[in-house]
Design an enzyme around this catalytic site. Structure first.
Site, mmCIF file in Angstrom:
data_model
loop_
_atom_site.group_PDB
_atom_site.id
_atom_site.type_symbol
_atom_site.label_atom_id
_atom_site.label_comp_id
_atom_site.label_asym_id
_atom_site.label_seq_id
_atom_site.Cartn_x
_atom_site.Cartn_y
_atom_site.Cartn_z
ATOM 1 N N CYS A 1 57.987 49.637 -23.090
ATOM 2 C CA CYS A 1 56.898 49.134 -22.245
ATOM 3 C C CYS A 1 55.525 49.442 -22.842
ATOM 4 C CB CYS A 1 57.012 49.721 -20.840
ATOM 5 S SG CYS A 1 58.393 49.045 -19.898
ATOM 6 N N GLU B 1 56.327 47.771 -15.536
ATOM 7 C CA GLU B 1 55.224 47.206 -16.303
ATOM 8 C C GLU B 1 55.478 45.736 -16.640
ATOM 9 O OE1 GLU B 1 55.751 51.534 -17.776
ATOM 10 O OE2 GLU B 1 56.968 49.928 -16.896
#
Length: 328
Positions: free
Chosen positions: A97, A61
């Site tokens: 994330c 990510e």
């Protein structure tokens, strides 16, 4: 075509791209999972993508957001991020994330599957939903779980993913009666075996195979790191330097868990393979069959009743069949 069906097709298309990206981390992300991420603008254009860096580095990510051009940053509030595995919600080598996704104010997050790791297990999904992000879970779930089957097994069953592997003649023999090895594999299938070794954390043989074959168990015909080499034996006498000795299967499992080894190849011999099969300690079978027969010898193991056929590969005249384990 209805709108829901169109959305499903779109989600699957971008999740397949996530899986393509995730596969780039096969040899580098362990013990972390392989993850791919794709950021898609409202007009269907990919504006960012990435995959998990080598262990200790940024996750998929983070790399995907870092690849977004400054001119496309304004598109993020209406964008969708696709991730093959649930975004993490805990601090490790890197920040969570899911918090990064929330801070970017994306409209939607599509996850392939839930992360079984104890510190995640749906927490990342819930945190994003609590922040007002629409979250869809389970797109190409089977494929997303399969690519990280080693990671999944290690975290869910608290043991390594176990692949049993052997080569046999057309009439089902694995070695000659006097235990002399049969030359069953071809140069090409030997190279593929070394490739398989590079993709796994450990490899095991029994005392009989060690003494009769003197196997090196390394990746000399491929690239990457060799797996840890383990000998299953009741005594440690004459174990070669560079090999690990374990006196029981339980000791093997315990050692691999302590060392964070997520996968194990068992190459034999027959008694060692049978011991794993009898205890149901296997997840995948790879059986190579040559076209010739022999007059007797040591029989190969039988394919267990709970084995599910997966696929067949042919290299020259040798056939490799792959089986998975039926899930109850």
């Amino acid at each position: 075509m209805d709108r829901q069906h169109t959305q499903q097709e779109t989600d699957e298309r971008f999740m397949r791209r996530c899986l393509q990206l995730a596969a780039n981390g096969l040899l580098t992300t362990k013990p972390n999972p392989m993850v791919g991420a794709v950021i898609v603008a409202a007009d269907g254009r990919i504006i960012g993508e990435g995959f998990t860096s080598p262990v200790g580095g940024p996750h998929a990510e983070v790399n995907a957001f870092a690849s977004v051009r400054p001119t496309d940053e304004a598109l993020l509030p209406q964008a969708t991020i696709y991730v093959s595995l649930e975004p993490c919600s805990h601090w490790g080598h890197t920040p969570p994330c899911c918090d990064l996704i929330i801070s970017k104010h994306v409209k939607r997050c599509v996850c392939g599957c839930v992360d079984p790791f104890a510190k995640v297990q749906g927490r990342g999904i819930q945190r994003m939903r609590d922040a007002g992000i629409e979250v869809t879970v389970g797109v190409l779930e089977a494929e997303c779980m399969a690519i990280n089957r080693r990671f999944m097994t290690f975290n869910e069953q608290h043991r390594p993913y176990i692949l049993l592997k052997w080569a046999q003649t057309a009439n089902g023999y694995i070695a000659q009666a006097d235990r002399r090895p049969l030359h069953i594999s071809t140069p090409l299938t030997q190279m593929l075996s070394h490739k398989l070794r590079s993709e796994n954390d450990a490899i095991l043989v029994g005392r009989g195979t060690l003494e009769s074959d003197r196997p090196q168990l390394n990746v000399r015909q491929w690239t990457g790191s060799s797996p840890e080499r383990i000998v299953l034996s009741h005594h440690a006498d004459n174990i070669p330097e560079g090999f690990t000795w374990c006196e029981s299967i339980d000791a093997v499992i315990s050692h691999l868990c302590e060392e964070q080894r997520q996968s194990l190849i068992v190459e034999g011999g027959t008694h060692t393979l049978a011991a794993f099969l009898e205890r149901g300690l296997w997840d995948e079978l790879r059986v190579e069959t040559a076209p010739f027969t022999v007059c007797g010898g040591i029989a190969a193991p039988d394919i267990p009743d709970d084995a599910v056929y997966l696929r067949t590969e042919q290299y020259d005249d040798n056939i490799i069949r792959w089986f998975g384990k039926k899930r109850h």
